[in-house]
Design a protein around this motif. Structure first.
Motif, PDB file in Angstrom:
ATOM      1  N   VAL B   4       3.630 -10.229   3.180  1.00  0.00           N
ATOM      2  CA  VAL B   4       3.589  -9.046   4.036  1.00  0.00           C
ATOM      3  C   VAL B   4       2.738  -7.951   3.406  1.00  0.00           C
ATOM      4  O   VAL B   4       2.801  -7.737   2.189  1.00  0.00           O
ATOM      5  CB  VAL B   4       5.018  -8.500   4.270  1.00  0.00           C
ATOM      6  N   LEU B   6       1.799  -3.735   3.818  1.00  0.00           N
ATOM      7  CA  LEU B   6       2.307  -2.515   4.431  1.00  0.00           C
ATOM      8  C   LEU B   6       1.175  -1.519   4.656  1.00  0.00           C
ATOM      9  O   LEU B   6       0.382  -1.270   3.757  1.00  0.00           O
ATOM     10  CB  LEU B   6       3.346  -1.858   3.519  1.00  0.00           C
ATOM     11  N   ASP B   8       1.052   2.310   5.887  1.00  0.00           N
ATOM     12  CA  ASP B   8       1.818   3.492   6.293  1.00  0.00           C
ATOM     13  C   ASP B   8       1.409   4.645   5.392  1.00  0.00           C
ATOM     14  O   ASP B   8       1.216   4.455   4.200  1.00  0.00           O
ATOM     15  CB  ASP B   8       3.333   3.220   6.145  1.00  0.00           C
ATOM     16  N   ARG B  14       6.900   3.326   2.619  1.00  0.00           N
ATOM     17  CA  ARG B  14       6.379   2.121   1.972  1.00  0.00           C
ATOM     18  C   ARG B  14       7.358   1.633   0.911  1.00  0.00           C
ATOM     19  O   ARG B  14       7.692   0.443   0.843  1.00  0.00           O
ATOM     20  CB  ARG B  14       5.018   2.409   1.330  1.00  0.00           C
ATOM     21  N   VAL B  17      10.499   0.053   2.649  1.00  0.00           N
ATOM     22  CA  VAL B  17      10.303  -1.286   3.199  1.00  0.00           C
ATOM     23  C   VAL B  17      10.157  -2.287   2.059  1.00  0.00           C
ATOM     24  O   VAL B  17      10.739  -3.369   2.083  1.00  0.00           O
ATOM     25  CB  VAL B  17       9.067  -1.319   4.117  1.00  0.00           C
ATOM     26  N   ARG B  18       9.394  -1.892   1.065  1.00  0.00           N
ATOM     27  CA  ARG B  18       9.199  -2.791  -0.064  1.00  0.00           C
ATOM     28  C   ARG B  18      10.546  -3.126  -0.714  1.00  0.00           C
ATOM     29  O   ARG B  18      10.848  -4.300  -0.984  1.00  0.00           O
ATOM     30  CB  ARG B  18       8.276  -2.137  -1.097  1.00  0.00           C
ATOM     31  N   VAL B  29       6.107  -8.587  -0.495  1.00  0.00           N
ATOM     32  CA  VAL B  29       5.077  -7.595  -0.176  1.00  0.00           C
ATOM     33  C   VAL B  29       3.894  -7.817  -1.099  1.00  0.00           C
ATOM     34  O   VAL B  29       4.026  -7.729  -2.320  1.00  0.00           O
ATOM     35  CB  VAL B  29       5.620  -6.166  -0.356  1.00  0.00           C
ATOM     36  N   GLU B  32      -0.120  -2.669  -0.299  1.00  0.00           N
ATOM     37  CA  GLU B  32       0.141  -1.493   0.520  1.00  0.00           C
ATOM     38  C   GLU B  32      -1.161  -0.739   0.767  1.00  0.00           C
ATOM     39  O   GLU B  32      -2.055  -0.750  -0.076  1.00  0.00           O
ATOM     40  CB  GLU B  32       1.114  -0.539  -0.199  1.00  0.00           C
ATOM     41  N   LEU B  52       2.682  -4.934   8.419  1.00  0.00           N
ATOM     42  CA  LEU B  52       3.546  -3.910   9.009  1.00  0.00           C
ATOM     43  C   LEU B  52       2.726  -2.643   9.148  1.00  0.00           C
ATOM     44  O   LEU B  52       2.281  -2.063   8.167  1.00  0.00           O
ATOM     45  CB  LEU B  52       4.759  -3.647   8.124  1.00  0.00           C
ATOM     46  N   ASP B  54       1.988   1.202  10.637  1.00  0.00           N
ATOM     47  CA  ASP B  54       2.375   2.469  11.246  1.00  0.00           C
ATOM     48  C   ASP B  54       1.234   2.906  12.156  1.00  0.00           C
ATOM     49  O   ASP B  54       0.069   2.716  11.835  1.00  0.00           O
ATOM     50  CB  ASP B  54       2.617   3.521  10.159  1.00  0.00           C
ATOM     51  N   LYS B 105      11.329   2.789  13.393  1.00  0.00           N
ATOM     52  CA  LYS B 105      11.671   2.905  11.982  1.00  0.00           C
ATOM     53  C   LYS B 105      13.162   3.092  11.730  1.00  0.00           C
ATOM     54  O   LYS B 105      13.621   2.924  10.616  1.00  0.00           O
ATOM     55  CB  LYS B 105      10.902   4.070  11.348  1.00  0.00           C
TER      56      LYS B 105
END
Lengths: 206, 206
Positions: B4, B6, B8, B14, B17-18, B29, B32, B52, B54, B105
């Motif tokens: 994944v 990220l 954002d 971040r 979620v991580r 993850v 980012e 993911l 934003d 969120k």
DNA sequence: TTCCGAATCATCCGTTCGGCTATGGATTGG
DNA sequence: CCAATCCATAGCCGAACGGATGATTCGGAA
């Protein structure tokens, strides 16, 4: 060791703050709450040094009231407001509910750490953006009544409706509107609503 | 193992979620990014399975465009939009930019995990609130022009101003407004603006 | 106590808005 | 090709709005 409690209804945010604080050896998260009620229980039980408080706790009590109640406890924690979008009124009410600081969620982690440490020492910490907003508010200051009318304006009501709703005459409404227009430097109600939302005087969603 | 990435601009999110994904042994993850540009580099370099995303990446390119560009890559990742406040137009444009799903969120972590796993399998995942909004949109659908005019309405311009700005006659503006009013079931411009903001047809902040 | 701002109310007047009804060109999709 | 939709335009009319101006009451600050 600074003991921190988190109050936020977003699990992601709670996990994020917790993860970030875990990397700092002088900061520790002692508990989390996602709503007003459990926040009070949490604080009463754990006596944290600092509470990181979101103002948008979903439905129910707002963060400002919770802040006030926490500050009214025997050994009140410092409250650091950590939020994203808020009106001027929210900020002010949080601050005079006893919040020691105001941070935006998009702040870099270092700022967050600094703010928590400063708050724990009893300092007042304001995010630059917030501070700027509070300062540059030097010019037009709307009265409570005017803000109230602005809020109703944003629901699209006519002058007559507003008059009925507030139990005053239409002339009074028009008088208030004239003042509002001049303070916001606009000349229509739609523009006033837009300005008010843009300047965070009122919030868009009901 | 589902890889994944990220995207954002909120460090807190971040990290959150991580931290949450680290607790799941089938999710990892791999990187980012906090803005549009680095997001593309990240994906091109790491080829994650799921991004993911934003939609509010601060100033600059919106998440929808980034989504479109990611999906145009040779080995496009699945894109799962993870956001808070967005207009209907945002949602739609993200989806037809190739997003596989749309989450809010404030969703509980389990929903997030489920959504990521589903997305990685090529499924389409919509948050209940989002799905509901898209479904109940059965009634009034505004045309592009009407949304455009609504956006300008929210800046408080008069019919004449709108006419000049759009290079059409005032009659045309009034015609559009009449249609807008009937679709939104209101009868004043201020009410239309309020409704439009409330229904996420337009966004409040410029 | 004096003075000022806020809130209330009022009248007048020109402008704008919103409702109604109607038409025509352009594009798109059965 | 024809229907549907969108966009654009027009005129009329009553209601609502916004500007200007002025007055009263009341409370707090100077």
């Amino acid at each position: 060791m600074i003991r921190v409690a988190l109050v936020d209804d977003h699990p992601v945010v709670r996990a994020g703050v917790r993860a970030l604080l875990e990397g700092q050896d002088d900061l520790t998260v002692v508990g989390e709450a996602s709503d007003a009620h459990s926040a009070q229980q949490l604080v009463a039980a754990l006596h944290p040094d600092v509470v990181l408080m979101d103002l948008n706790l979903g439905p129910g009590a707002g963060g400002a009231e919770v802040t006030a109640r926490l500050r009214a406890l025997a050994e009140p924690p410092y409250v650091l407001v950590l939020t994203t979008y808020d009106t001027e009124a929210d900020i002010m009410s949080a601050i005079d509910a006893g919040a020691s600081g105001y941070l935006l969620k998009d702040a870099p982690p270092e700022d967050l750490f600094r703010a928590i440490r400063g708050t724990a020492r009893g300092e007042t910490v304001l995010a630059p953006a917030v501070a700027a907003r509070l300062v540059r508010r030097s010019g037009p200051t709307l009265t409570e009544r005017e803000v109230e009318i602005l809020g109703l304006l944003a629901t699209g009501r006519s002058n007559r409706d507003l008059a009925k709703k507030l139990y005053v005459s239409e002339a009074t409404i028009k008088s208030h509107l004239a003042h509002i227009y001049s303070k916001l430097e606009v000349d229509t109600r739609a523009a006033a609503v837009a300005r008010a939302i843009e300047q965070r005087i009122i919030r868009p969603v009901s």
